[in-house]
Design a protein around this motif. Structure first.
Motif, PDB file in Angstrom:
ATOM      1  N   TYR A  77      17.187 -12.745   4.663  1.00  0.00           N
ATOM      2  CA  TYR A  77      15.666 -12.718   4.439  1.00  0.00           C
ATOM      3  C   TYR A  77      15.524 -11.569   3.598  1.00  0.00           C
ATOM      4  O   TYR A  77      16.151 -10.516   3.633  1.00  0.00           O
ATOM      5  CB  TYR A  77      15.008 -12.307   5.937  1.00  0.00           C
ATOM      6  CG  TYR A  77      14.644 -13.703   6.766  1.00  0.00           C
ATOM      7  CD1 TYR A  77      13.739 -13.769   7.337  1.00  0.00           C
ATOM      8  CD2 TYR A  77      15.771 -14.275   7.079  1.00  0.00           C
ATOM      9  CE1 TYR A  77      13.394 -14.931   8.245  1.00  0.00           C
ATOM     10  CE2 TYR A  77      15.473 -15.443   8.120  1.00  0.00           C
ATOM     11  CZ  TYR A  77      14.492 -15.562   8.328  1.00  0.00           C
ATOM     12  OH  TYR A  77      14.193 -16.737   9.233  1.00  0.00           O
ATOM     13  N   GLY A  78      14.316 -11.653   2.787  1.00  0.00           N
ATOM     14  CA  GLY A  78      13.965 -10.591   1.962  1.00  0.00           C
ATOM     15  C   GLY A  78      13.349  -9.350   2.875  1.00  0.00           C
ATOM     16  O   GLY A  78      12.765  -9.639   4.116  1.00  0.00           O
ATOM     17  N   LEU A  79      13.192  -8.331   2.272  1.00  0.00           N
ATOM     18  CA  LEU A  79      12.360  -7.238   2.907  1.00  0.00           C
ATOM     19  C   LEU A  79      10.911  -6.872   2.224  1.00  0.00           C
ATOM     20  O   LEU A  79      10.837  -6.995   1.245  1.00  0.00           O
ATOM     21  CB  LEU A  79      13.518  -5.690   2.729  1.00  0.00           C
ATOM     22  CG  LEU A  79      14.909  -5.891   3.164  1.00  0.00           C
ATOM     23  CD1 LEU A  79      15.374  -4.446   2.981  1.00  0.00           C
ATOM     24  CD2 LEU A  79      15.125  -6.064   4.743  1.00  0.00           C
ATOM     25  N   GLU A  80      10.314  -6.474   3.346  1.00  0.00           N
ATOM     26  CA  GLU A  80       8.689  -6.046   2.928  1.00  0.00           C
ATOM     27  C   GLU A  80       8.991  -5.164   1.597  1.00  0.00           C
ATOM     28  O   GLU A  80       8.129  -5.531   0.609  1.00  0.00           O
ATOM     29  CB  GLU A  80       7.994  -5.534   3.877  1.00  0.00           C
ATOM     30  CG  GLU A  80       7.857  -6.524   5.272  1.00  0.00           C
ATOM     31  CD  GLU A  80       7.204  -5.718   6.331  1.00  0.00           C
ATOM     32  OE1 GLU A  80       6.971  -6.630   7.328  1.00  0.00           O
ATOM     33  OE2 GLU A  80       7.341  -4.761   6.460  1.00  0.00           O
ATOM     34  N   GLU A  81       9.628  -4.318   1.581  1.00  0.00           N
ATOM     35  CA  GLU A  81       9.752  -3.305   0.509  1.00  0.00           C
ATOM     36  C   GLU A  81      10.154  -3.828  -0.667  1.00  0.00           C
ATOM     37  O   GLU A  81       9.966  -3.525  -1.927  1.00  0.00           O
ATOM     38  CB  GLU A  81      10.654  -1.912   0.939  1.00  0.00           C
ATOM     39  CG  GLU A  81      10.259  -1.208   2.276  1.00  0.00           C
ATOM     40  CD  GLU A  81      10.414  -2.043   3.433  1.00  0.00           C
ATOM     41  OE1 GLU A  81       9.905  -1.512   4.329  1.00  0.00           O
ATOM     42  OE2 GLU A  81      11.199  -3.100   3.538  1.00  0.00           O
TER      43      GLU A  81
ATOM     44  N   GLN B 118      -0.789   7.023  -6.075  1.00  0.00           N
ATOM     45  CA  GLN B 118      -2.055   6.488  -6.302  1.00  0.00           C
ATOM     46  C   GLN B 118      -2.845   6.413  -5.210  1.00  0.00           C
ATOM     47  O   GLN B 118      -2.383   6.726  -4.109  1.00  0.00           O
ATOM     48  CB  GLN B 118      -1.780   5.116  -6.860  1.00  0.00           C
ATOM     49  CG  GLN B 118      -0.645   4.918  -8.093  1.00  0.00           C
ATOM     50  CD  GLN B 118      -0.467   3.752  -8.510  1.00  0.00           C
ATOM     51  OE1 GLN B 118      -1.438   2.780  -8.702  1.00  0.00           O
ATOM     52  NE2 GLN B 118       0.546   3.395  -9.331  1.00  0.00           N
ATOM     53  N   CYS B 119      -4.085   6.019  -5.453  1.00  0.00           N
ATOM     54  CA  CYS B 119      -5.111   5.896  -4.443  1.00  0.00           C
ATOM     55  C   CYS B 119      -5.162   4.416  -3.800  1.00  0.00           C
ATOM     56  O   CYS B 119      -4.978   3.592  -4.880  1.00  0.00           O
ATOM     57  CB  CYS B 119      -6.577   6.242  -4.792  1.00  0.00           C
ATOM     58  SG  CYS B 119      -6.685   7.970  -5.300  1.00  0.00           S
TER      59      CYS B 119
ATOM     60  N   ALA C 241       0.731  -1.282   0.047  1.00  0.00           N
ATOM     61  CA  ALA C 241      -0.035   0.035  -0.072  1.00  0.00           C
ATOM     62  C   ALA C 241       0.620   1.344  -0.062  1.00  0.00           C
ATOM     63  O   ALA C 241       0.519   2.034  -0.668  1.00  0.00           O
ATOM     64  CB  ALA C 241      -0.866  -0.109   1.115  1.00  0.00           C
ATOM     65  N   HIS C 242       1.930   1.314   0.732  1.00  0.00           N
ATOM     66  CA  HIS C 242       2.829   2.315   0.859  1.00  0.00           C
ATOM     67  C   HIS C 242       3.403   2.676  -0.549  1.00  0.00           C
ATOM     68  O   HIS C 242       3.688   3.862  -0.924  1.00  0.00           O
ATOM     69  CB  HIS C 242       3.878   2.216   1.950  1.00  0.00           C
ATOM     70  CG  HIS C 242       4.767   3.410   1.973  1.00  0.00           C
ATOM     71  ND1 HIS C 242       5.786   3.636   1.335  1.00  0.00           N
ATOM     72  CD2 HIS C 242       4.581   4.579   2.840  1.00  0.00           C
ATOM     73  CE1 HIS C 242       6.488   4.683   1.953  1.00  0.00           C
ATOM     74  NE2 HIS C 242       5.642   5.296   2.827  1.00  0.00           N
ATOM     75  N   TRP C 243       3.862   1.633  -1.053  1.00  0.00           N
ATOM     76  CA  TRP C 243       4.614   1.708  -2.489  1.00  0.00           C
ATOM     77  C   TRP C 243       3.733   2.469  -3.492  1.00  0.00           C
ATOM     78  O   TRP C 243       3.887   3.227  -4.296  1.00  0.00           O
ATOM     79  CB  TRP C 243       4.811   0.473  -3.284  1.00  0.00           C
ATOM     80  CG  TRP C 243       5.752   0.502  -4.187  1.00  0.00           C
ATOM     81  CD1 TRP C 243       7.071   0.280  -4.422  1.00  0.00           C
ATOM     82  CD2 TRP C 243       5.211   0.669  -5.773  1.00  0.00           C
ATOM     83  NE1 TRP C 243       7.520   0.328  -5.797  1.00  0.00           N
ATOM     84  CE2 TRP C 243       6.342   0.743  -6.469  1.00  0.00           C
ATOM     85  CE3 TRP C 243       3.995   0.679  -6.238  1.00  0.00           C
ATOM     86  CZ2 TRP C 243       6.119   0.788  -7.737  1.00  0.00           C
ATOM     87  CZ3 TRP C 243       3.849   0.743  -7.706  1.00  0.00           C
ATOM     88  CH2 TRP C 243       5.068   0.854  -8.508  1.00  0.00           C
ATOM     89  N   PHE C 244       2.399   2.099  -3.491  1.00  0.00           N
ATOM     90  CA  PHE C 244       1.241   2.895  -4.479  1.00  0.00           C
ATOM     91  C   PHE C 244       1.305   4.152  -4.099  1.00  0.00           C
ATOM     92  O   PHE C 244       1.058   5.189  -4.839  1.00  0.00           O
ATOM     93  CB  PHE C 244      -0.067   1.807  -4.270  1.00  0.00           C
ATOM     94  CG  PHE C 244      -0.118   0.763  -5.156  1.00  0.00           C
ATOM     95  CD1 PHE C 244       0.175   0.648  -6.424  1.00  0.00           C
ATOM     96  CD2 PHE C 244      -0.451  -0.416  -4.404  1.00  0.00           C
ATOM     97  CE1 PHE C 244       0.161  -0.511  -7.195  1.00  0.00           C
ATOM     98  CE2 PHE C 244      -0.326  -1.486  -5.147  1.00  0.00           C
ATOM     99  CZ  PHE C 244      -0.055  -1.588  -6.594  1.00  0.00           C
TER     100      PHE C 244
ATOM    101  N   PHE D 218       5.963  -3.128  -9.833  1.00  0.00           N
ATOM    102  CA  PHE D 218       6.283  -3.283 -11.129  1.00  0.00           C
ATOM    103  C   PHE D 218       5.276  -3.914 -11.998  1.00  0.00           C
ATOM    104  O   PHE D 218       4.980  -3.535 -12.931  1.00  0.00           O
ATOM    105  CB  PHE D 218       7.794  -3.868 -11.280  1.00  0.00           C
ATOM    106  CG  PHE D 218       7.918  -4.351 -12.431  1.00  0.00           C
ATOM    107  CD1 PHE D 218       8.370  -3.628 -13.485  1.00  0.00           C
ATOM    108  CD2 PHE D 218       7.946  -5.993 -12.911  1.00  0.00           C
ATOM    109  CE1 PHE D 218       8.679  -3.824 -14.957  1.00  0.00           C
ATOM    110  CE2 PHE D 218       8.249  -6.372 -14.141  1.00  0.00           C
ATOM    111  CZ  PHE D 218       8.636  -5.338 -15.210  1.00  0.00           C
ATOM    112  N   LEU D 219       4.800  -5.182 -11.482  1.00  0.00           N
ATOM    113  CA  LEU D 219       3.709  -5.850 -12.219  1.00  0.00           C
ATOM    114  C   LEU D 219       2.587  -5.240 -12.531  1.00  0.00           C
ATOM    115  O   LEU D 219       1.696  -5.348 -13.219  1.00  0.00           O
ATOM    116  CB  LEU D 219       3.333  -7.229 -11.600  1.00  0.00           C
ATOM    117  CG  LEU D 219       4.699  -8.230 -11.527  1.00  0.00           C
ATOM    118  CD1 LEU D 219       4.013  -9.453 -10.574  1.00  0.00           C
ATOM    119  CD2 LEU D 219       5.125  -8.526 -12.946  1.00  0.00           C
TER     120      LEU D 219
END
Length: 263
Positions: free
Chosen positions: A216-220, A32-33, A24-27, A228-229
């Motif tokens: 570990y991967g990051l949430e971001e 974006q909404c 949600a933060h990325w959008f 991207f998709l």
């Protein structure tokens, strides 16, 4: 405001915390909404308040259970009423029961399937008319590395994610003519609050040894792949499963000791 001037609108399920919140933060960071859907009302309210503090009326929080078809239909109608259109859906809501297959009850099996698989199908169906009215859009399903490779204690979770991957491909093929792209992300181990709380030092060490990138991967990082998709840059990508896993799936049964020797 004309359609061309309106910011894109995304729905993110399971958005009250962790990966969903990061998505949600990325959008929002890109103007974006975002409609946040979650079953945990207190955490949803807290998340919405935090995100809205920086993004104002571009955040909409909806308390709903994704496995409830009527509730999802009401939620989608609420999003369209608030923002005017829908351009993307991220099916992130998920639950897990980690038990041996012989000890997993049918009720536990159905609990996992109802959210992880049924919920994604219900949300996708509910959003499709809005995506068609918008001239197309993107659906991203959050699967798991557990849907690509078997593991212990994950008979319900892993099977639900494998089925979600097949659902992704099925919808991608059937809905391409509507201009709707459908893809899946398969995260490996991710540094979420839950992982920090329940993964013992031994588990963390095993993951570090088994993942070629040794972390570990990051949430971001998951959010960036999802984002991207949903962009036009991924306009020719549909029906795909992107493992965001530090090479975990690619390593297969390769022994960590051999990779250490190469280094």
């Amino acid at each position: 405001m004309t359609k061309e001037a309106s910011p894109p609108v995304a729905i993110v399920t399971g958005a009250a915390r962790g990966i969903g919140k990061a998505i949600a933060h990325w959008f929002l960071a890109r103007g974006q909404c975002v409609a946040l859907i979650d079953i945990d009302e207190p955490k949803l309210a807290a998340c919405a308040a935090e995100l809205a503090a920086g993004h104002g009326d571009r955040v909409l929080a909806i308390h709903a259970d994704v496995s409830d078809r009527a509730a999802v239909q009401r939620a989608v109608a609420q999003v369209e009423q608030a923002f005017g259109s829908i351009d993307a859906l991220v099916n992130n809501a998920g639950v897990a029961v980690f038990k041996p297959a012989a000890d997993t009850s049918f009720d536990e099996w159905r609990f996992v399937m109802a959210t992880n698989l049924d919920g994604a199908f219900i949300c996708a169906q509910a959003v499709l008319p809005a995506l068609r009215r918008a001239g197309g859009g993107s659906i991203v399903n959050i699967a798991s590395i557990s849907g690509l490779r078997a593991s212990t204690l994950r008979v319900a979770y892993g099977t639900s994610k494998a089925a979600l991957i097949q659902l992704t491909k099925q919808l991608a093929v059937e809905w391409a003519s509507y201009g709707v792209r459908v893809n899946a992300i398969a995260p490996g181990p991710v540094e979420t609050a839950m992982a920090k709380a329940v993964h013992s030092p031994e588990i963390r060490a095993d993951y570090h040894a088994s993942v070629p990138l040794a972390r570990y991967g990051l949430e971001e990082e998951i959010a960036a792949a999802v984002g991207f998709l949903c962009t036009r840059d991924a306009g020719y990508v549909t029906g795909q499963v992107l493992a965001v896993d530090g090479g975990f799936d690619a390593a297969g049964v390769g022994l960590p000791a051999f990779r250490t020797a190469v280094g």
